[in-house]
Structures are given as structure tokens and as C-alpha cells.
Design an enzyme around this catalytic site. Sequence first.
Site, short mmCIF file in Angstrom:
data_model
loop_
_atom_site.label_atom_id
_atom_site.label_comp_id
_atom_site.label_asym_id
_atom_site.label_seq_id
_atom_site.Cartn_x
_atom_site.Cartn_y
_atom_site.Cartn_z
N ASN A 132 -4.89 -1.00 4.04
CA ASN A 132 -4.08 -1.99 4.77
C ASN A 132 -3.17 -1.27 5.76
O ASN A 132 -3.19 -0.04 5.84
CB ASN A 132 -3.28 -2.86 3.80
CG ASN A 132 -2.35 -2.02 2.95
OD1 ASN A 132 -1.42 -1.41 3.44
ND2 ASN A 132 -2.65 -1.94 1.64
N ASP A 179 -5.27 -4.76 -4.15
CA ASP A 179 -5.48 -5.56 -5.37
C ASP A 179 -6.86 -5.32 -5.96
O ASP A 179 -7.08 -5.55 -7.15
CB ASP A 179 -5.31 -7.05 -5.03
CG ASP A 179 -3.84 -7.40 -4.80
OD1 ASP A 179 -2.98 -6.88 -5.54
OD2 ASP A 179 -3.55 -8.18 -3.86
N LYS A 205 -22.89 8.91 1.78
CA LYS A 205 -22.58 7.97 2.88
C LYS A 205 -23.65 6.88 2.95
O LYS A 205 -24.86 7.20 2.94
CB LYS A 205 -22.54 8.76 4.19
CG LYS A 205 -22.13 7.90 5.36
CD LYS A 205 -22.16 8.66 6.66
CE LYS A 205 -22.01 7.70 7.81
NZ LYS A 205 -22.55 8.20 9.05
N ASP A 249 -2.17 -4.33 -11.97
CA ASP A 249 -0.93 -4.65 -11.26
C ASP A 249 0.15 -3.69 -11.77
O ASP A 249 0.65 -3.83 -12.89
CB ASP A 249 -0.55 -6.11 -11.52
CG ASP A 249 0.60 -6.54 -10.63
OD1 ASP A 249 1.56 -5.75 -10.46
OD2 ASP A 249 0.55 -7.66 -10.09
N ILE A 250 0.47 -2.70 -10.95
CA ILE A 250 1.39 -1.63 -11.40
C ILE A 250 2.78 -2.20 -11.69
O ILE A 250 3.41 -1.88 -12.69
CB ILE A 250 1.48 -0.52 -10.32
CG1 ILE A 250 0.08 -0.04 -9.93
CG2 ILE A 250 2.33 0.64 -10.83
CD1 ILE A 250 0.06 0.84 -8.68
N PHE A 274 8.37 -5.87 -4.19
CA PHE A 274 8.35 -6.49 -2.88
C PHE A 274 7.38 -7.67 -2.93
O PHE A 274 6.52 -7.73 -3.80
CB PHE A 274 7.90 -5.49 -1.80
CG PHE A 274 9.02 -4.69 -1.22
CD1 PHE A 274 9.76 -3.82 -2.00
CD2 PHE A 274 9.36 -4.79 0.14
CE1 PHE A 274 10.81 -3.08 -1.47
CE2 PHE A 274 10.40 -4.07 0.68
CZ PHE A 274 11.14 -3.21 -0.12
N LYS A 318 6.17 -10.87 -12.77
CA LYS A 318 6.16 -9.40 -12.90
C LYS A 318 7.40 -8.90 -13.64
O LYS A 318 7.63 -7.70 -13.72
CB LYS A 318 6.04 -8.77 -11.52
CG LYS A 318 4.77 -9.26 -10.80
CD LYS A 318 4.46 -8.49 -9.56
CE LYS A 318 3.31 -9.13 -8.80
NZ LYS A 318 2.37 -8.17 -8.24
O1 PMT Z 1 4.96 0.38 4.89
P1 PMT Z 1 5.54 -0.40 6.06
O2 PMT Z 1 4.67 -0.35 7.29
O3 PMT Z 1 6.96 0.00 6.32
O4 PMT Z 1 5.57 -1.94 5.66
C1 PMT Z 1 6.40 -2.39 4.64
C2 PMT Z 1 5.71 -3.42 3.73
C3 PMT Z 1 5.43 -4.69 4.50
C4 PMT Z 1 4.39 -2.85 3.18
C5 PMT Z 1 6.70 -3.66 2.53
O5 PMT Z 1 7.89 -4.21 3.05
C6 PMT Z 1 6.10 -4.61 1.51
O6 PMT Z 1 6.14 -5.81 1.62
N1 PMT Z 1 5.50 -4.02 0.43
C7 PMT Z 1 4.77 -4.76 -0.61
C8 PMT Z 1 3.38 -5.07 -0.11
C9 PMT Z 1 2.58 -5.82 -1.15
O7 PMT Z 1 1.61 -5.29 -1.64
O8 PMT Z 1 3.07 -6.97 -1.52
P2 PMT Z 1 2.38 -7.99 -2.59
O9 PMT Z 1 3.14 -9.25 -2.44
O10 PMT Z 1 0.91 -8.03 -2.43
O11 PMT Z 1 2.70 -7.31 -3.98
C10 PMT Z 1 3.85 -7.68 -4.74
C11 PMT Z 1 4.41 -6.48 -5.47
O12 PMT Z 1 3.46 -6.03 -6.45
C12 PMT Z 1 4.73 -5.28 -4.60
O13 PMT Z 1 5.91 -4.69 -5.05
C13 PMT Z 1 3.53 -4.35 -4.82
O14 PMT Z 1 3.92 -2.98 -4.67
C14 PMT Z 1 3.18 -4.67 -6.26
N2 PMT Z 1 1.76 -4.47 -6.60
C15 PMT Z 1 0.80 -5.21 -5.99
C16 PMT Z 1 -0.52 -5.05 -6.36
C17 PMT Z 1 -0.83 -4.12 -7.38
N3 PMT Z 1 -2.09 -3.92 -7.77
N4 PMT Z 1 0.14 -3.42 -7.97
C18 PMT Z 1 1.44 -3.57 -7.60
O15 PMT Z 1 2.33 -2.92 -8.14
#
Ligand code: PMT
Length: 400
Positions: free
Chosen positions: A210, A279, A289, A306-307, A323, A341
Site C-alpha cells: 500500500n 490484511d 517468477k 490482526d497484530i 490507527f 481491538k
Molecule cells: O505512512 P504514512 O504515509 O505517513 O501514512 C500514515 C497512515 C495513513 C498509514 C497512518 O496514519 C494510518 O492510518 N495507519 C493505519 C493504517 C491501517 O492499516 O489502518 P486500518 O484501519 O486498516 O487498521 C486499523 C489498525 O489495525 C491500525 O492500527 C493497523 O496498524 C492495525 N492492523 C491492521 C491490520 C492488521 N493485520 N494488523 C494490525 O495491527
Amino acid sequence: MNLILGVGGGIAAYKAAELARLLQDRGFAVNVVMTASAREFVQPLTFAALTGRKVMTDLFDQSSPEGTLSSSVEHIGVAQENEVLLVAPATAGLIAKFAHGLADDFLSTTYLAFTGQVFIAPAMNTNMWNHPATRANLQILRDRGHVILDPEAGRLACGTIGPGRLAEPRYITDQVALLARPAQDFVGDTVLITAGPTREAIDPVRYISNRSSGKMGYALAEAAQRRGARVVLVSGPVQLTAPAGVALVKVTTAQEMHSAVLQHLAESTIIIKSAAVADYRVASAAAQKLKKTGEPVTLTLEPNADILADVGRRKEHRFVVGFAAETENLLEYGRQKLASKRADMIVANLVNSSVTGFDTDLNDVTLITGTGDIALGQASKRELAGRILDYILRQRAGKS
Ligand code: PMT
């Protein structure tokens, strides 16, 4: 860090607008206080637009929504809530007031009530600069430990040639950023931060990922480190240099990030998950390849762990911040993530703008907590990092 930019009355007042912008780029939350004469040169609206904050001018502001009584002590609140006071341009009159404790307007009363670090960037006519009274007043301020950012020599607005021209805004910003000592309010904490994207291999040369640049997470790491925390930064592949003193753990995939986070969980007191974790991963990445066949290809994806949720389950006494990157229903989805979470705070950001969010210097965030939402609005990621840390401390104090 919260900074008061005190703007004195002089032709150089217009340069304070550039200063306000540069300081915000460097992560300072800028609160502008203008003297009456400064307002003869620049409109408060200019600073309000640049900082997104109310500009403080009058000691007795009848228009204050809080009314005249509370606004009459506003300078005390401003002095307490900021860690740095930078006065630029500082006129000979302001320098004299500060030196002798004369408090008769918002800026000079704020100065007297202020206990943090003070930077003075003078600008005035050469004869005023060279006058023994000004020299003596500046020495008083130096003896108080204030940093004087001397003016440059050159042709001045009054036509004379000599010292007196406000130092360049970039120089002033560099000096303040270098010398300002943030409050050491994270001493004793180990902050575990994840940043950047993960990459999930399709074959040895292709992957799913991403647009995360890591800027948000690296800004948090830098801010926490400067405030005295021990920082462990678990970073996906990014083009950034980790701040000096931060323990960097480089990972590529979500599974690697998961292992690294669990490995450092025991030593951490605060966990901030700003990484954009994939995800899903490709169920069986090809060892060689993939060849082009001209036919459609189907990739089977399987979910990554999901960490954040895993950390939430094991958090015990730790403060956990996730976030939420959403393109719609920001607050609703953010609140769902807070609960599902088991996080203590969710930093919710809308990511369907080209100006904020992924791979930009700005973000626009709302903090979602168990006790309500706090809209921080749009600002540089560096500034937001400081403010997110402020609220982590407040929320944690409220929890204990
Ligand atoms: O890196 P930049 O370019 O500065 O951009 C910043 C950002 C937009 C990436 C940042 O501000 C942000 O939003 N980060 C979280 C991105 C995200 O994956 O969001 P989510 O809503 O999909 O996930 C929710 C939370 O679960 C997040 O804290 C994520 O780290 C966590 N997660 C998600 C999936 C997963 N398998 N494990 C996780 O821990």
C-alpha cells in the site's frame, strides 16, 4: 512542542508569517500573540489562517466566548500550556519591557508568566540596536538564559545600512528546533511504534502493498524519543532514516511485523500501531517468477493475523493506540476498532484525500477514546505526533 510566537511591531512582522509556517513544518504547534503595533503591519487573520488557531492580541478581549473575566487571565493559560516562547521580530521596546518586567499588554504579561525556554530574534534600526540601553537590556535577557538570535547586517527599511535586519526565518527555525528542549515527560517509558507498509510476496519480484510512506510513524518515533522515551520502531519498507537513538527493527511482511511486535511487547509500556498492515497475504507465493500466459490469473489470499487485536488481548497495564484509516464513516468505524481491538485510543484519519493521509506530510485526525472524541484537525504529521503523545499521557493519567 507547543510554541508561542510573539510578533512585535516592525516592518519584519510580515516575516513572522513565514516563520509560523516553517515552525509548524518542524512539528511545533504555533500559538501566535501579536502586539498592537504588530497589527499595524500584519492582520491577525494571516496567522489565524496559517496556524488554524485563534491569534491572541488583547489583554481584555470582549469578544472572547469565555467572557471578559476568563479572558483577562488568558495569558496565564497560554504561558502555562506552551514550552517555548519565540519573539520575532523583537523590537527595542519589547526587549526593554522584557528586561525590566514591564507588563502592559498580552505579550509582555505572557512573557512574565512564562517559565519555559525563551528565544528573542531582534529587528530594529542600526542605531537602536547599537544603543547602550539596548545592549544592556539584551545582556539582562542573555543572563536570564534566553537565546538571542542576532539580527543580520544589510540595508534596512529605514534606509540605513548596518545590523538590525531580522535573521532569516529558516535560520531562526533551525536554531529553535535545535535548541528547544522538549519536556522529558516520557522518561521511563518504552514506546513500541509500528510504521510504514508491509509487503506480501506474489513471487520473488512482485508483491502486494500500500501507499504508506512511514512518515506518521517516524514522526511519532522522533517525538517520543525527544521527550525521553526509549523507542522501538518496527518499520516496514520505507525511504526514511530512523531518528538517531531509536531502536529500529526492519520488517517486510505482516507476519514479520507481528513477530517483531510480540518480541518487544514485554518491555513496552506504550504501543502505537501506525503501520498500514496488509490484511491478506498470498496463500502460496510462487518460488519462481510467474510467467505471462496471456490468461487471467487468480491469486488466493489468506488473512494475516490482526497484530493490534493480538496486542489488545495481551495488553495488561500497557497503553495501546491503534490507527484507523477510513474512506467513509470515520468516527463510527474508529469506535468499532477501539472496542474490537481493545485499544485505549484510536487515531482516526480519513485517507481519501491527496493532501492528507497516505504518503503526504499532512494528516487530519480525530482521537477516539473511551471518554469521547478529540478532533485535532489538519496539521503536519510532526505537529500531530506531538499532540497525539500529549493526549496519550492525559488519557493514561485518567486511566490510572
Ligand atoms: O505512512 P504514512 O504515509 O505517513 O501514512 C500514515 C497512515 C495513513 C498509514 C497512518 O496514519 C494510518 O492510518 N495507519 C493505519 C493504517 C491501517 O492499516 O489502518 P486500518 O484501519 O486498516 O487498521 C486499523 C489498525 O489495525 C491500525 O492500527 C493497523 O496498524 C492495525 N492492523 C491492521 C491490520 C492488521 N493485520 N494488523 C494490525 O495491527
